[in-house]
Design an enzyme around this catalytic site. Structure first.
Site: not given
Length: 200
Positions: A27, A53-55
């Protein structure tokens, strides 16, 4: 439509494919420099233009529901930093095709640069066309991933999915898996509560 419960072996194989994709595409490589120290934290992180940014646990849950296979054509709506587009590209492999679209032009440019560094030319990330949801001109897609919250099930995207095909999309706080069968019949499955930035 006939449903088959996946065996333990197929579930384990799918988990290994996801493990491989996440390991190959950290990530941190898809975050602004000031957010990279927090990449391992399981929470959304800001990437600019009011987007996140999604978990990681949410991204993994969505990809597990999507059940992407090698060689498939995939649309990534709300591609942002390019991380989900890259993960999808890893899952489809060089015989597949992934198209990411992002409404914010600056994010789309940055996300495309991140994706290019990942070295998977069968994937692209481009600015979304104002007023057009998805890429109807390139449809149908075997899989569609939506990383923004819709207020209703977006029928425009249902029309862009192949027969058979799948869409994973958060709608009004609930994660939906939308399955379209060979005859075009649509079945909706609910998979828990989630929070996302709004789909525009």
């Amino acid at each position: 439509m006939t449903w088959h419960r996946p065996g333990r072996r197929s579930v384990a194989a799918a988990e290994r494919r996801l493990d491989d994709a996440f390991a190959a595409l950290p990530r941190a490589q898809f975050l602004p420099e000031d957010q990279r120290p927090y990449a391992a934290q399981d929470r959304p992180l800001p990437i600019g233009e009011g987007q996140t940014s999604s978990q990681p646990s949410t991204v993994r849950a969505m990809l597990a529901l999507l059940d992407v296979q090698a060689g498939q054509r995939v649309l990534d709506v709300g591609a942002g930093s390019g991380w989900t587009t890259a993960l999808l590209a890893r899952l489809v492999g060089p015989t597949g095709r992934v198209v990411g679209v992002e409404l914010e032009p600056r994010l789309a440019e940055w996300g495309a640069q991140n994706l290019a560094r990942a070295g998977m030319p069968w994937a692209s990330l481009e600015p979304a066309t104002e007023g057009v949801l998805g890429r109807p001109d390139l449809a149908p897609f075997d899989r569609i991933l939506v990383s923004a919250m819709a207020s209703r099930l977006p029928e425009e995207l249902v029309e862009q999915v192949a027969r058979p095909g799948r869409i994973v999309v958060p709608v009004a706080g609930t994660m939906l898996l939308v399955v379209r069968d060979d005859a075009g019949e649509v079945t909706v499955h609910r998979h828990g509560a989630y929070s996302f930035v709004p789909l525009r």
